[in-house]
Design a protein around this motif. Structure first.
Motif, PDB file in Angstrom:
ATOM      1  N   ARG A 222      55.994  57.092  21.129  1.00 46.86           N
ATOM      2  CA  ARG A 222      55.436  56.637  22.399  1.00 46.86           C
ATOM      3  C   ARG A 222      54.962  57.861  23.175  1.00 46.86           C
ATOM      4  NH1 ARG A 222      58.458  51.673  22.864  1.00 46.86           N
ATOM      5  NH2 ARG A 222      57.543  50.457  21.179  1.00 46.86           N
ATOM      6  N   TYR A 223      53.651  57.980  23.298  1.00 45.30           N
ATOM      7  CA  TYR A 223      53.051  59.138  23.942  1.00 45.30           C
ATOM      8  C   TYR A 223      52.266  58.770  25.196  1.00 45.30           C
ATOM      9  CZ  TYR A 223      53.973  61.646  19.561  1.00 45.30           C
ATOM     10  OH  TYR A 223      54.563  62.227  18.469  1.00 45.30           O
ATOM     11  N   SER A 224      52.097  57.490  25.465  1.00 43.47           N
ATOM     12  CA  SER A 224      51.318  57.090  26.637  1.00 43.47           C
ATOM     13  C   SER A 224      51.876  55.804  27.205  1.00 43.47           C
ATOM     14  CB  SER A 224      49.838  56.902  26.272  1.00 43.47           C
ATOM     15  OG  SER A 224      49.668  55.838  25.356  1.00 43.47           O
ATOM     16  N   ALA A 225      51.603  55.599  28.491  1.00 43.41           N
ATOM     17  CA  ALA A 225      52.085  54.405  29.189  1.00 43.41           C
ATOM     18  C   ALA A 225      50.962  53.823  30.030  1.00 43.41           C
ATOM     19  CB  ALA A 225      53.266  54.765  30.097  1.00 43.41           C
ATOM     20  N   PRO A 226      50.823  52.499  30.067  1.00 47.93           N
ATOM     21  CA  PRO A 226      49.812  51.889  30.943  1.00 47.93           C
ATOM     22  C   PRO A 226      50.108  52.241  32.394  1.00 47.93           C
ATOM     23  CG  PRO A 226      50.738  50.287  29.405  1.00 47.93           C
ATOM     24  CD  PRO A 226      51.601  51.496  29.338  1.00 47.93           C
ATOM     25  N   TYR A 227      49.081  52.628  33.113  1.00 52.06           N
ATOM     26  CA  TYR A 227      49.276  52.980  34.521  1.00 52.06           C
ATOM     27  C   TYR A 227      48.466  52.071  35.423  1.00 52.06           C
ATOM     28  CZ  TYR A 227      50.171  55.927  38.568  1.00 52.06           C
ATOM     29  OH  TYR A 227      50.570  56.398  39.789  1.00 52.06           O
ATOM     30  N   ARG A 228      47.152  52.166  35.303  1.00 55.42           N
ATOM     31  CA  ARG A 228      46.271  51.245  36.009  1.00 55.42           C
ATOM     32  C   ARG A 228      45.405  50.558  34.973  1.00 55.42           C
ATOM     33  NH1 ARG A 228      45.637  55.483  40.169  1.00 55.42           N
ATOM     34  NH2 ARG A 228      44.055  56.362  38.813  1.00 55.42           N
ATOM     35  N   GLN A 229      45.098  49.308  35.208  1.00 51.75           N
ATOM     36  CA  GLN A 229      44.225  48.582  34.308  1.00 51.75           C
ATOM     37  C   GLN A 229      43.114  47.905  35.094  1.00 51.75           C
ATOM     38  OE1 GLN A 229      47.429  46.293  32.309  1.00 51.75           O
ATOM     39  NE2 GLN A 229      46.638  47.144  30.398  1.00 51.75           N
ATOM     40  N   SER A 230      41.994  47.691  34.434  1.00 54.19           N
ATOM     41  CA  SER A 230      40.907  46.904  35.005  1.00 54.19           C
ATOM     42  C   SER A 230      40.565  45.822  33.997  1.00 54.19           C
ATOM     43  CB  SER A 230      39.679  47.782  35.299  1.00 54.19           C
ATOM     44  OG  SER A 230      39.229  48.425  34.117  1.00 54.19           O
ATOM     45  N   VAL A 231      40.181  44.663  34.497  1.00 51.80           N
ATOM     46  CA  VAL A 231      39.765  43.573  33.627  1.00 51.80           C
ATOM     47  C   VAL A 231      38.255  43.643  33.486  1.00 51.80           C
ATOM     48  CG1 VAL A 231      39.718  41.073  33.283  1.00 51.80           C
ATOM     49  CG2 VAL A 231      41.713  42.145  34.351  1.00 51.80           C
ATOM     50  N   LYS A 232      37.779  43.827  32.256  1.00 53.64           N
ATOM     51  CA  LYS A 232      36.354  43.971  32.013  1.00 53.64           C
ATOM     52  C   LYS A 232      35.646  42.618  31.889  1.00 53.64           C
ATOM     53  CE  LYS A 232      36.129  48.550  31.521  1.00 53.64           C
ATOM     54  NZ  LYS A 232      35.478  49.237  30.407  1.00 53.64           N
TER      55      LYS A 232
ATOM     56  N   GLN B 191      18.281  51.658  36.431  1.00 56.85           N
ATOM     57  CA  GLN B 191      19.041  51.507  37.673  1.00 56.85           C
ATOM     58  C   GLN B 191      20.501  51.887  37.468  1.00 56.85           C
ATOM     59  OE1 GLN B 191      19.835  47.500  39.238  1.00 56.85           O
ATOM     60  NE2 GLN B 191      19.095  48.215  41.237  1.00 56.85           N
ATOM     61  N   PRO B 192      21.098  52.628  38.405  1.00 57.96           N
ATOM     62  CA  PRO B 192      22.519  52.954  38.293  1.00 57.96           C
ATOM     63  C   PRO B 192      23.384  51.694  38.283  1.00 57.96           C
ATOM     64  CG  PRO B 192      21.462  54.367  39.920  1.00 57.96           C
ATOM     65  CD  PRO B 192      20.460  53.309  39.554  1.00 57.96           C
ATOM     66  N   VAL B 193      24.440  51.737  37.500  1.00 56.06           N
ATOM     67  CA  VAL B 193      25.338  50.592  37.370  1.00 56.06           C
ATOM     68  C   VAL B 193      25.848  50.131  38.731  1.00 56.06           C
ATOM     69  CG1 VAL B 193      27.581  49.867  36.483  1.00 56.06           C
ATOM     70  CG2 VAL B 193      26.024  51.145  35.005  1.00 56.06           C
ATOM     71  N   ILE B 194      26.194  51.080  39.596  1.00 53.65           N
ATOM     72  CA  ILE B 194      26.806  50.701  40.868  1.00 53.65           C
ATOM     73  C   ILE B 194      25.818  50.028  41.820  1.00 53.65           C
ATOM     74  CG2 ILE B 194      28.554  52.493  40.715  1.00 53.65           C
ATOM     75  CD1 ILE B 194      26.981  54.099  42.787  1.00 53.65           C
ATOM     76  N   GLU B 195      24.525  50.035  41.467  1.00 51.75           N
ATOM     77  CA  GLU B 195      23.538  49.355  42.291  1.00 51.75           C
ATOM     78  C   GLU B 195      23.114  48.010  41.704  1.00 51.75           C
ATOM     79  OE1 GLU B 195      20.228  51.956  42.872  1.00 51.75           O
ATOM     80  OE2 GLU B 195      21.447  53.602  43.675  1.00 51.75           O
TER      81      GLU B 195
ATOM     82  N   ALA C  49      33.454  44.705  35.518  1.00 47.42           N
ATOM     83  CA  ALA C  49      34.903  44.833  35.600  1.00 47.42           C
ATOM     84  C   ALA C  49      35.416  44.613  37.014  1.00 47.42           C
ATOM     85  CB  ALA C  49      35.322  46.217  35.104  1.00 47.42           C
ATOM     86  N   SER C  50      36.724  44.466  37.108  1.00 46.54           N
ATOM     87  CA  SER C  50      37.356  44.208  38.401  1.00 46.54           C
ATOM     88  C   SER C  50      37.097  45.328  39.400  1.00 46.54           C
ATOM     89  CB  SER C  50      38.863  44.013  38.215  1.00 46.54           C
ATOM     90  OG  SER C  50      39.432  45.070  37.455  1.00 46.54           O
ATOM     91  N   PHE C  51      36.880  46.555  38.911  1.00 45.67           N
ATOM     92  CA  PHE C  51      36.655  47.661  39.850  1.00 45.67           C
ATOM     93  C   PHE C  51      35.301  47.567  40.549  1.00 45.67           C
ATOM     94  CE2 PHE C  51      36.004  49.568  35.514  1.00 45.67           C
ATOM     95  CZ  PHE C  51      34.613  49.622  35.541  1.00 45.67           C
ATOM     96  N   ALA C  52      34.444  46.653  40.115  1.00 40.82           N
ATOM     97  CA  ALA C  52      33.140  46.497  40.778  1.00 40.82           C
ATOM     98  C   ALA C  52      33.295  46.073  42.229  1.00 40.82           C
ATOM     99  CB  ALA C  52      32.285  45.478  40.033  1.00 40.82           C
ATOM    100  N   GLU C  53      34.428  45.467  42.558  1.00 39.71           N
ATOM    101  CA  GLU C  53      34.665  45.057  43.945  1.00 39.71           C
ATOM    102  C   GLU C  53      34.507  46.238  44.901  1.00 39.71           C
ATOM    103  OE1 GLU C  53      38.213  43.031  46.689  1.00 39.71           O
ATOM    104  OE2 GLU C  53      38.478  43.240  44.522  1.00 39.71           O
ATOM    105  N   SER C  54      34.778  47.466  44.395  1.00 44.48           N
ATOM    106  CA  SER C  54      34.721  48.644  45.266  1.00 44.48           C
ATOM    107  C   SER C  54      33.306  48.967  45.707  1.00 44.48           C
ATOM    108  CB  SER C  54      35.330  49.857  44.550  1.00 44.48           C
ATOM    109  OG  SER C  54      34.539  50.235  43.424  1.00 44.48           O
TER     110      SER C  54
END
Length: 348
Positions: free
Chosen positions: A53-63, A177-181, A199-204
């Protein structure tokens, strides 16, 4: 450059490279126990490499989300689709209506990462059409891009999203066009598109209050069978450890503990597949819904290109899918280029 004690890595493929390069240390027993209490066996098995075990989930986004405006759907009499085939029918209906708007908002320009928005689409389609076993084989390189099931997902993406009349602004907007636009036409007084898969982070990057005020909502990209939960593709920020000093071990244990998670849950913009934090603990209503989604007994898979070796997934694939969509290469040329890179990587 001195390595940090602990880092957050957004690509499982990079984690694998760090392990192969002996840069990471395996978690100590206390951290492993905390992980086993917090996450399901399925989640942890996907993160176990060479038995460690070398990594742990920290933050996730739903794509796998499709954002839409309920008022616009009501205006046109559109219904939320229950299956991929129903979604394709809705796209066709919207595209054929001269008085309606474009089915999608979509673009893919993102600097050196241009192309990731397109691979997110293909990953979701492949997972739904071909199933998790095929998806896993593709992710680890055992099933190549030229495989008929994989190439079919690229073709479906092209027909559903990129074909003329499918996306607001046409091919020039899709490529430049940039993704964020890309979501901007969704919010106009005269909307330019009906749906926006992101993804869920698009809300930002949505207008302030658009989600909390109910101006925009989301549904999960549907699966093949309406009676089965649709699978979810997840983006992941993973915790990794470069030092096994006792103080570093204690900090890592805290970060994967319920107390470490609740601090972030209270601040918003944080959720993952933990089973030891009540979804009601999350600060925003969107986070609560998303935490509930990934806490259900459905199929969860990491973003495939993030999990591939970085030189292929987060570099070559993104670059080549952009060339294909722009018309600079054929699908066969695109898939042959990626498969040739895999073959070169496999050659001693």
């Amino acid at each position: 450059i001195t390595a940090p004690d602990i880092a957050i890595v957004p690509q499982p493929g990079l984690v694998r490279e760090l392990i192969d390069g002996r840069s990471l240390v395996e978690f100590d027993e206390t951290t492993r126990v905390a992980l086993e209490e917090a996450f399901s066996d399925e989640t942890l098995d996907a993160l176990t490499i060479d038995g460690g075990r070398y990594s742990a989930p920290y933050r996730q986004s739903v794509k796998s989300l499709v954002w839409y405006r309920p008022s616009v759907f009501e205006q046109y009499g559109w219904q939320i689709p229950d299956t991929l085939d129903e979604l394709a029918g809705l796209v066709e209906e919207i595209a054929e209506d001269d008085d309606a708007i474009a089915p999608w908002c979509f673009s893919m320009a993102s600097g050196s990462a241009t192309g990731w928005a397109a691979t997110d689409w293909v990953e979701d389609l492949l997972l739904r059409r071909a199933g998790p076993e095929v998806y896993d084989e593709w992710t680890i390189g055992d099933r190549r891009f030229g495989d008929s099931l994989v190439s079919a997902a690229f073709t479906e993406f092209e027909e559903l999203v990129v074909r003329t009349g499918r996306s607001a602004g046409g091919l020039r907007t899709v490529v430049q066009q940039p993704v964020i636009e890309a979501s901007e036409p969704l919010f106009g007084d005269d909307p330019g598109c009906a749906m926006y898969k992101q993804a869920s982070f698009a809300e930002s990057w949505f207008p302030d209050g658009a989600v909390t005020d109910g101006e925009v909502d989301f549904f999960v990209l549907p699966g093949v069978d309406a009676d089965e939960p649709a699978p979810l593709v997840l983006g992941e920020d993973l915790l990794v450890q470069f030092s096994d000093e006792p103080a570093v071990n204690r900090l890592m244990t805290h970060l994967v503990s319920p107390d470490g998670a609740r601090v972030w849950a209270d601040r918003g913009g944080f959720f993952n597949a933990r089973r030891d934090v009540d979804p009601e603990s999350y600060f925003t209503s969107t986070d609560r819904r998303l935490a509930s989604l990934i806490g259900e007994d459905g199929t969860l898979r990491p973003d495939a290109t993030d999990a591939m070796p970085p030189a292929i997934g987060a570099d070559l694939v993104w670059r080549e899918i952009t060339s294909w969509i722009a018309g600079s290469s054929s699908l066969e040329e695109f898939t042959d280029t990626i498969d040739a890179a895999y073959a070169d990587a496999d050659t001693p």
